[in-house]
Design a protein around this motif. Structure first.
Motif, mmCIF file in Angstrom:
data_model
loop_
_atom_site.group_PDB
_atom_site.id
_atom_site.type_symbol
_atom_site.label_atom_id
_atom_site.label_comp_id
_atom_site.label_asym_id
_atom_site.label_seq_id
_atom_site.Cartn_x
_atom_site.Cartn_y
_atom_site.Cartn_z
ATOM 1 N N GLY A 21 1.100 12.621 -1.825
ATOM 2 C CA GLY A 21 2.129 13.193 -0.969
ATOM 3 C C GLY A 21 1.568 14.088 0.104
ATOM 4 O O GLY A 21 0.353 14.073 0.391
ATOM 5 N N ALA A 22 2.429 14.878 0.689
ATOM 6 C CA ALA A 22 2.073 15.715 1.834
ATOM 7 C C ALA A 22 0.904 16.634 1.506
ATOM 8 O O ALA A 22 0.898 17.319 0.477
ATOM 9 C CB ALA A 22 3.278 16.542 2.269
ATOM 10 N N TYR A 50 2.122 7.573 6.104
ATOM 11 C CA TYR A 50 3.531 7.420 5.733
ATOM 12 C C TYR A 50 3.937 8.449 4.680
ATOM 13 O O TYR A 50 5.060 8.960 4.701
ATOM 14 C CB TYR A 50 3.814 6.042 5.127
ATOM 15 C CG TYR A 50 3.661 4.843 6.026
ATOM 16 C CD1 TYR A 50 3.401 4.950 7.394
ATOM 17 C CD2 TYR A 50 3.798 3.567 5.494
ATOM 18 C CE1 TYR A 50 3.258 3.831 8.181
ATOM 19 C CE2 TYR A 50 3.662 2.438 6.282
ATOM 20 C CZ TYR A 50 3.384 2.573 7.618
ATOM 21 O OH TYR A 50 3.250 1.452 8.390
ATOM 22 N N VAL A 51 3.024 8.721 3.734
ATOM 23 C CA VAL A 51 3.370 9.635 2.635
ATOM 24 C C VAL A 51 2.957 11.067 2.945
ATOM 25 O O VAL A 51 3.030 11.946 2.078
ATOM 26 C CB VAL A 51 2.737 9.165 1.304
ATOM 27 C CG1 VAL A 51 3.299 7.821 0.891
ATOM 28 C CG2 VAL A 51 1.210 9.120 1.383
ATOM 29 N N GLY A 52 2.518 11.322 4.180
ATOM 30 C CA GLY A 52 2.178 12.676 4.588
ATOM 31 C C GLY A 52 0.790 13.135 4.214
ATOM 32 O O GLY A 52 0.471 14.314 4.359
ATOM 33 N N ALA A 53 -0.048 12.201 3.749
ATOM 34 C CA ALA A 53 -1.406 12.548 3.340
ATOM 35 C C ALA A 53 -2.373 12.396 4.513
ATOM 36 O O ALA A 53 -2.018 11.885 5.582
ATOM 37 C CB ALA A 53 -1.839 11.683 2.169
ATOM 38 N N ILE A 80 0.835 -1.200 0.000
ATOM 39 C CA ILE A 80 0.000 0.000 0.000
ATOM 40 C C ILE A 80 0.870 1.251 0.000
ATOM 41 O O ILE A 80 0.603 2.215 -0.737
ATOM 42 C CB ILE A 80 -0.950 0.007 1.210
ATOM 43 C CG1 ILE A 80 -1.930 -1.174 1.148
ATOM 44 C CG2 ILE A 80 -1.744 1.324 1.258
ATOM 45 C CD1 ILE A 80 -2.797 -1.311 2.387
ATOM 46 N N HIS A 81 1.910 1.244 0.812
ATOM 47 C CA HIS A 81 2.821 2.389 0.870
ATOM 48 C C HIS A 81 3.403 2.693 -0.506
ATOM 49 O O HIS A 81 3.357 3.838 -0.987
ATOM 50 C CB HIS A 81 3.930 2.096 1.884
ATOM 51 C CG HIS A 81 4.926 3.195 2.039
ATOM 52 N ND1 HIS A 81 6.144 3.020 2.631
ATOM 53 C CD2 HIS A 81 4.897 4.507 1.644
ATOM 54 C CE1 HIS A 81 6.812 4.154 2.617
ATOM 55 N NE2 HIS A 81 6.082 5.072 2.026
#
Length: 376
Positions: free
Chosen positions: A74-75, A95-98, A64-65
């Motif tokens: 992303g963020a 993990y991806v800042g979302a 998933i990551h």
């Protein structure tokens, strides 16, 4: 604790083919990461689920990551996900800042509700705030209602990543969940319908996505004779030894599905007179019954009381997933609806469902449940 042997919720079920493939890895000294078993497992798995490509990874969470990262999430982006799921569906969003946006279930499959999703996206379109992606969870061995969800995603330009970690062997209109979105994710954790001890798979028809995933999963090493890196990578690849277990497990996936469905059928045949309702099988495809899930009909019967009663006879049962919007970690996230998944959690229980359950073990579970409900 009594003297009965433990009955687990969903224990690994290992056969002879797995031993052969693992022995080949030892005989050829392919015990380092990657190798022939990994290559064959990826090919065989992609063929089974009906996608063109697959990458064997260390876990479904890792898959998933990588899928989110490769989708450009992303963020500050928003990602839609079911609230009723295991936390591993949602953690990679962070993990991806979302930021996760959580959506309630519908009662026919316990998966994300297409109608609530439609209403939510219409409201968001009015203010030009469409989320970037959707992690579409297929829960407890049953596919979500994919077609209307994919139609909404296509209409609004949302990337769909299917979390089919719990649904290998399920179908949606004769196709495998995980084969509809930009990428699909599967898990081979020890309690899944097939296992590699620990591991996962990322699948897609997009060859470039899978090639990039493989690179990122091996520390993103660039093609050079020395160790050169131009992007951040991870140590996410599956070992050749574990892939050998997966190959043997995949050979008997249909037998494993049939066995779990038979376990479910016996529960329903012998417990249908008790005040409980089993998770429905949606009209659009095959439910694997990875876990046999039920809800209690009467408020005087609490799932935790049933679980503890079973535990006293050394039988493992577990609550239905606690929704993410009720978790301290995600309490501040936007939630769309919530009454359905909250009811499923408050009234739900998962029974032992392993494909290697004996008739005697299942009888123990059935007798214990009847004893609980028939007490004075």
């Amino acid at each position: 604790m009594n003297d009965y042997p433990r009955i687990y919720l969903s224990s690994p079920h290992i056969g002879e083919s797995e031993r052969r493939y693992v022995q080949e890895a030892f005989d050829t000294n392919w015990v380092a990461p990657l190798g022939p078993n990994v290559d064959r497992f990826e090919e065989e798995f992609a063929r089974y689920v009906g996608t063109k490509h697959a990458a064997a990874l260390s876990s479904g969470t890792a898959a998933i990551h990588l899928a989110l990262e490769l989708a450009g999430v992303g963020a500050g982006d928003e990602v839609i996900c079911s609230s009723l799921t295991f936390v591993a569906s949602v953690n990679p969003i962070r993990y991806v800042g979302a930021n996760p946006v959580l959506v309630d279930s519908e009662p026919d499959s316990w998966n994300i509700c297409p109608e609530l999703l439609k209403e939510f996206l219409a409201r968001r379109a009015e203010v030009n705030r469409i989320p970037k992606a959707l992690v579409l969870v297929h829960l407890y061995g049953q596919s979500a209602n994919i077609e209307p969800i994919m139609a909404l995603a296509n209409e609004y330009g949302i990337v769909v990543i299917e979390d089919a970690a719990e649904a290998l062997g399920a179908t949606y209109k004769e196709r495998s969940p995980g084969s509809f979105g930009k990428a699909g994710v599967f898990s081979f954790n020890g309690n899944k319908i097939i296992t590699t001890s620990g591991g996962g798979m990322l699948v897609s028809d997009d060859e470039s996505l899978i090639k990039h995933a493989r690179k990122l999963a091996t520390q993103a090493r660039d093609p050079a004779p020395y160790y050169e890196h131009s992007e951040v990578g991870y140590n996410y690849r599956m070992s050749n030894v574990l892939a050998g277990i997966g190959r043997g497990q995949l050979e008997v996936i249909e037998d494993r599905v049939a066995a779990r469905r038979a376990v479910f059928q016996r529960y329903t045949d012998e417990l249908s007179d008790l005040p409980m309702s089993f998770q429905p099988e949606a009209s659009w495809g095959r439910h694997t019954r990875w876990l046999t899930c039920l809800t209690l009909d009467e408020p005087e019967h609490q799932p935790e009381d049933v679980r503890q009663y079973l535990e006293r006879t050394n039988i493992e049962a577990r609550p239905v997933w606690k929704p993410m919007h009720l978790q301290p970690l995600y309490a501040g996230c936007e939630m769309v609806g919530g009454s359905v998944c909250q009811r499923l959690f408050s009234r739900g229980l998962c029974l032992p469902s392993g494909s290697n359950m004996t008739a005697e073990e299942q009888t123990r579970v059935i007798v214990a449940l009847r004893e609980f409900f028939e007490r004075d």
